[in-house]
Design an enzyme around this catalytic site. Sequence first.
Site, PDB file in Angstrom:
ATOM      1  N   GLY A  43       0.772  -1.249   0.000  1.00  0.00           N
ATOM      2  CA  GLY A  43       0.000   0.000   0.000  1.00  0.00           C
ATOM      3  C   GLY A  43       0.798   1.291   0.000  1.00  0.00           C
ATOM      4  O   GLY A  43       0.314   2.314  -0.479  1.00  0.00           O
ATOM      5  N   ASP A 102      -4.833   1.968  10.899  1.00  0.00           N
ATOM      6  CA  ASP A 102      -6.250   1.649  11.086  1.00  0.00           C
ATOM      7  C   ASP A 102      -6.410   1.058  12.490  1.00  0.00           C
ATOM      8  O   ASP A 102      -6.415   1.794  13.471  1.00  0.00           O
ATOM      9  CB  ASP A 102      -6.641   0.681   9.963  1.00  0.00           C
ATOM     10  CG  ASP A 102      -8.128   0.416   9.850  1.00  0.00           C
ATOM     11  OD1 ASP A 102      -8.919   1.290  10.191  1.00  0.00           O
ATOM     12  OD2 ASP A 102      -8.500  -0.695   9.414  1.00  0.00           O
ATOM     13  N   VAL A 152     -11.160   3.332   2.235  1.00  0.00           N
ATOM     14  CA  VAL A 152     -10.660   4.191   1.157  1.00  0.00           C
ATOM     15  C   VAL A 152      -9.716   3.431   0.227  1.00  0.00           C
ATOM     16  O   VAL A 152      -9.068   2.469   0.639  1.00  0.00           O
ATOM     17  CB  VAL A 152      -9.946   5.451   1.717  1.00  0.00           C
ATOM     18  CG1 VAL A 152     -10.937   6.357   2.426  1.00  0.00           C
ATOM     19  CG2 VAL A 152      -8.792   5.085   2.643  1.00  0.00           C
TER      20      VAL A 152
HETATM   21  P1  IMP Z   1      -4.179  -2.045  10.664  1.00  0.00           P
HETATM   22  O1  IMP Z   1      -3.300  -3.181  11.036  1.00  0.00           O
HETATM   23  O2  IMP Z   1      -5.625  -2.353  10.952  1.00  0.00           O
HETATM   24  O3  IMP Z   1      -3.768  -0.719  11.239  1.00  0.00           O
HETATM   25  O4  IMP Z   1      -4.203  -1.961   9.087  1.00  0.00           O
HETATM   26  C1  IMP Z   1      -3.213  -1.475   8.331  1.00  0.00           C
HETATM   27  C2  IMP Z   1      -3.350  -1.983   6.911  1.00  0.00           C
HETATM   28  O5  IMP Z   1      -4.698  -2.304   6.573  1.00  0.00           O
HETATM   29  C3  IMP Z   1      -2.954  -0.920   5.941  1.00  0.00           C
HETATM   30  O6  IMP Z   1      -1.571  -0.957   5.677  1.00  0.00           O
HETATM   31  C4  IMP Z   1      -3.785  -1.247   4.722  1.00  0.00           C
HETATM   32  O7  IMP Z   1      -3.129  -2.195   3.939  1.00  0.00           O
HETATM   33  C5  IMP Z   1      -5.042  -1.875   5.286  1.00  0.00           C
HETATM   34  N1  IMP Z   1      -6.158  -0.921   5.373  1.00  0.00           N
HETATM   35  C6  IMP Z   1      -6.720  -0.414   6.488  1.00  0.00           C
HETATM   36  N2  IMP Z   1      -7.720   0.432   6.197  1.00  0.00           N
HETATM   37  C7  IMP Z   1      -7.779   0.482   4.849  1.00  0.00           C
HETATM   38  C8  IMP Z   1      -8.609   1.215   3.921  1.00  0.00           C
HETATM   39  O8  IMP Z   1      -9.488   2.020   4.268  1.00  0.00           O
HETATM   40  N3  IMP Z   1      -8.363   0.975   2.607  1.00  0.00           N
HETATM   41  C9  IMP Z   1      -7.408   0.120   2.160  1.00  0.00           C
HETATM   42  N4  IMP Z   1      -6.615  -0.565   2.992  1.00  0.00           N
HETATM   43  C10 IMP Z   1      -6.798  -0.391   4.329  1.00  0.00           C
END
Ligand code: IMP
Length: 178
Positions: A43, A102, A152
């Site tokens: 990403g 996130d 998003v």
């Molecule tokens: P976390 O471990 O939940 O903080 O997620 C981080 C990863 O989830 C990011 O590096 C993204 O790859 C993916 N991610 C989280 N939210 C989104 C979003 O709204 N769109 C696309 N990818 C997301």
Amino acid sequence: MHKDVGAILLNEAEIKARILEMGAEIAAEYKDKNPVMIAVLKGSFIFMADLVRAMDMPSRIEFLGVSSYGDKTTTTGAVQITRDLDCDIEGRHVIVVEDILDSGLTLSYLISYLQNRKPASVAICTLLDKPERRKVEVDARYKGFTIPDAFVVGYGLDFAEQYRNLPYIGVLKPEVYA
Ligand code: IMP
């Protein structure tokens, strides 16, 4: 606008302007430190490319592959390293470059993974922050934009490996992943 995108949250000009500011801020703090910039794949590949070009200073570019959601929009909490670094980071200043913070599960796992290799310091630079969804506390030193709780895509971010090439960040229509 792409037909699957309901609204544009951040347009190209807004993203570009903010990254120029972030690059200048990092350059001011790290200019003599030759940091290792670690982009978390996939990403952050576009963000990384723009960020390092906004930093007028030496740095090393690295990529770390982690598994994410598969084809879903919520995290499983399980993080897997799919591609490791090419260099030893012991004693080096490290900046982890992420597309979005996130739940925080991915970054909190990555920080302890990197800390085990004894870097001089580790800082997080994330383009987007969705604080409403946080499950674990993560301290990001550099944040581009705080966004609401919506899924998003674009500017590197995907859903099921699509939409990464969109030049803006848009909210995916819920019917696309429902
Ligand atoms: P976390 O471990 O939940 O903080 O997620 C981080 C990863 O989830 C990011 O590096 C993204 O790859 C993916 N991610 C989280 N939210 C989104 C979003 O709204 N769109 C696309 N990818 C997301």
